[in-house]
Scaffold this motif. Sequence first.
Motif, mmCIF file in Angstrom:
data_model
loop_
_atom_site.group_PDB
_atom_site.id
_atom_site.type_symbol
_atom_site.label_atom_id
_atom_site.label_comp_id
_atom_site.label_asym_id
_atom_site.label_seq_id
_atom_site.Cartn_x
_atom_site.Cartn_y
_atom_site.Cartn_z
ATOM 1 N N TYR A 24 0.831 -1.196 0.000
ATOM 2 C CA TYR A 24 0.000 0.000 0.000
ATOM 3 C C TYR A 24 0.868 1.249 0.000
ATOM 4 O O TYR A 24 2.015 1.234 0.446
ATOM 5 N N GLU A 25 0.290 2.343 -0.480
ATOM 6 C CA GLU A 25 1.010 3.616 -0.507
ATOM 7 C C GLU A 25 1.208 4.114 0.910
ATOM 8 O O GLU A 25 0.481 3.735 1.831
ATOM 9 N N PRO A 26 2.143 5.018 1.126
ATOM 10 C CA PRO A 26 2.350 5.554 2.479
ATOM 11 C C PRO A 26 1.142 6.364 2.941
ATOM 12 O O PRO A 26 0.296 6.770 2.142
ATOM 13 N N ASP A 27 1.060 6.596 4.253
ATOM 14 C CA ASP A 27 -0.048 7.307 4.879
ATOM 15 C C ASP A 27 -0.216 8.685 4.254
ATOM 16 O O ASP A 27 0.762 9.400 4.041
ATOM 17 N N GLN A 28 -1.461 9.080 3.979
ATOM 18 C CA GLN A 28 -1.764 10.358 3.330
ATOM 19 C C GLN A 28 -2.372 11.359 4.315
ATOM 20 O O GLN A 28 -3.248 12.126 3.952
ATOM 21 N N THR A 29 -1.948 11.353 5.559
ATOM 22 C CA THR A 29 -2.491 12.262 6.566
ATOM 23 C C THR A 29 -2.132 13.697 6.202
ATOM 24 O O THR A 29 -0.992 13.998 5.839
ATOM 25 N N SER A 30 -3.127 14.584 6.326
ATOM 26 C CA SER A 30 -2.883 15.986 5.984
ATOM 27 C C SER A 30 -1.964 16.626 7.030
ATOM 28 O O SER A 30 -1.815 16.137 8.153
ATOM 29 N N GLN A 31 -1.375 17.739 6.655
ATOM 30 C CA GLN A 31 -0.443 18.437 7.553
ATOM 31 C C GLN A 31 -1.165 18.935 8.797
ATOM 32 O O GLN A 31 -0.626 18.853 9.903
ATOM 33 N N SER A 32 -2.405 19.412 8.640
ATOM 34 C CA SER A 32 -3.139 19.921 9.801
ATOM 35 C C SER A 32 -3.456 18.798 10.787
ATOM 36 O O SER A 32 -3.399 18.998 12.002
ATOM 37 N N ASP A 33 -3.777 17.603 10.280
ATOM 38 C CA ASP A 33 -4.042 16.470 11.163
ATOM 39 C C ASP A 33 -2.759 15.960 11.805
ATOM 40 O O ASP A 33 -2.772 15.491 12.939
ATOM 41 N N ALA A 34 -1.652 16.036 11.095
ATOM 42 C CA ALA A 34 -0.381 15.558 11.644
ATOM 43 C C ALA A 34 0.090 16.436 12.802
ATOM 44 O O ALA A 34 0.791 15.958 13.708
ATOM 45 N N GLU A 35 -0.288 17.719 12.804
ATOM 46 C CA GLU A 35 0.129 18.632 13.867
ATOM 47 C C GLU A 35 -0.695 18.474 15.140
ATOM 48 O O GLU A 35 -0.298 18.951 16.194
ATOM 49 N N LEU A 36 -1.846 17.820 15.063
ATOM 50 C CA LEU A 36 -2.705 17.638 16.237
ATOM 51 C C LEU A 36 -2.133 16.563 17.153
ATOM 52 O O LEU A 36 -1.486 15.613 16.698
ATOM 53 N N SER A 37 -2.431 16.707 18.444
ATOM 54 C CA SER A 37 -2.049 15.650 19.377
ATOM 55 C C SER A 37 -2.988 14.463 19.189
ATOM 56 O O SER A 37 -4.009 14.565 18.511
ATOM 57 N N LYS A 38 -2.650 13.355 19.804
ATOM 58 C CA LYS A 38 -3.462 12.154 19.645
ATOM 59 C C LYS A 38 -4.881 12.390 20.153
ATOM 60 O O LYS A 38 -5.854 11.994 19.511
ATOM 61 N N GLU A 39 -5.036 13.044 21.316
ATOM 62 C CA GLU A 39 -6.357 13.305 21.891
ATOM 63 C C GLU A 39 -7.169 14.253 21.015
ATOM 64 O O GLU A 39 -8.367 14.050 20.793
ATOM 65 N N GLU A 40 -6.519 15.317 20.484
ATOM 66 C CA GLU A 40 -7.224 16.271 19.624
ATOM 67 C C GLU A 40 -7.670 15.590 18.318
ATOM 68 O O GLU A 40 -8.766 15.835 17.816
ATOM 69 N N PHE A 41 -6.799 14.747 17.764
ATOM 70 C CA PHE A 41 -7.138 14.024 16.545
ATOM 71 C C PHE A 41 -8.336 13.101 16.760
ATOM 72 O O PHE A 41 -9.255 13.061 15.953
ATOM 73 N N GLU A 42 -8.333 12.391 17.904
ATOM 74 C CA GLU A 42 -9.451 11.509 18.221
ATOM 75 C C GLU A 42 -10.735 12.295 18.408
ATOM 76 O O GLU A 42 -11.803 11.898 17.934
ATOM 77 N N GLN A 43 -10.680 13.427 19.103
ATOM 78 C CA GLN A 43 -11.863 14.260 19.310
ATOM 79 C C GLN A 43 -12.410 14.788 17.980
ATOM 80 O O GLN A 43 -13.622 14.847 17.778
ATOM 81 N N LYS A 44 -11.499 15.180 17.083
ATOM 82 C CA LYS A 44 -11.924 15.691 15.781
ATOM 83 C C LYS A 44 -12.718 14.619 15.024
ATOM 84 O O LYS A 44 -13.809 14.886 14.496
ATOM 85 N N TRP A 45 -12.209 13.400 15.002
ATOM 86 C CA TRP A 45 -12.884 12.358 14.248
ATOM 87 C C TRP A 45 -14.106 11.816 14.968
ATOM 88 O O TRP A 45 -15.066 11.389 14.321
ATOM 89 N N LEU A 46 -14.128 11.836 16.282
ATOM 90 C CA LEU A 46 -15.342 11.461 17.010
ATOM 91 C C LEU A 46 -16.461 12.450 16.703
ATOM 92 O O LEU A 46 -17.622 12.065 16.542
ATOM 93 N N ALA A 47 -16.108 13.740 16.614
ATOM 94 C CA ALA A 47 -17.116 14.751 16.283
ATOM 95 C C ALA A 47 -17.618 14.583 14.856
ATOM 96 O O ALA A 47 -18.811 14.734 14.586
ATOM 97 N N LYS A 48 -16.706 14.239 13.922
ATOM 98 C CA LYS A 48 -17.122 14.052 12.534
ATOM 99 C C LYS A 48 -17.990 12.812 12.364
ATOM 100 O O LYS A 48 -18.900 12.794 11.539
ATOM 101 N N LEU A 49 -17.721 11.773 13.125
ATOM 102 C CA LEU A 49 -18.469 10.527 13.006
ATOM 103 C C LEU A 49 -19.700 10.474 13.900
ATOM 104 O O LEU A 49 -20.466 9.525 13.830
ATOM 105 N N TYR A 50 -19.891 11.474 14.761
ATOM 106 C CA TYR A 50 -21.028 11.558 15.685
ATOM 107 C C TYR A 50 -21.101 10.341 16.617
ATOM 108 O O TYR A 50 -22.186 9.881 16.966
ATOM 109 N N LEU A 51 -19.949 9.816 17.025
ATOM 110 C CA LEU A 51 -19.948 8.636 17.890
ATOM 111 C C LEU A 51 -20.360 8.958 19.320
ATOM 112 O O LEU A 51 -20.874 8.104 20.024
#
Length: 177
Positions: free
Chosen positions: A33-60
Amino acid sequence: MPNHAQLIHASDPAYAPPVIRPPSPASSVGTVYEPDQTSQSDAELSKEEFEQKWLAKLYLDDLRIEEEDNLRPLLIDPRPPPDSPEEKLLVQNILTGLRSRVRQLEEDAVFQQLIMSGSKVGLEKAPSDSDIDALMRNMMPTQVNTPQISDGPWNRKREDSDITLSHGTAMRGEVKD
């Protein structure tokens, strides 16, 4: 592997021979598979902030519809002024909720009736296998009605064979000379 059907007991049905397929091609086994395509803005977030961002997007972490319905107040306090748009909206919301609950209860009642009634297959009377003549008579119509046959080449006499009928005259039953 033998290609013949295998019998375990004499009364058992024969099993079909096993399906033997060729192995997967080598190119599908070691897929790269190709290497990870994470955006620069997501790469700068901490692990907790990244998880919160995606939890909010997925409405979990959001409440389910049933949980939101349970959080609504049961009592109307304070009551809006009479004949105001707020009162009309409140009455409309109450009626919509009652209608949906009645519809849900009706569907549940129909489902319960279907489950409680069970299958009626065993209640039907099976035909008797002993009297073949009676079975054949029951399959035949009791009254033979001669159907009205439309005019066509299949029911003409030899002397009528030179007359040709158009669609309109055949439908009215007329013959023009």
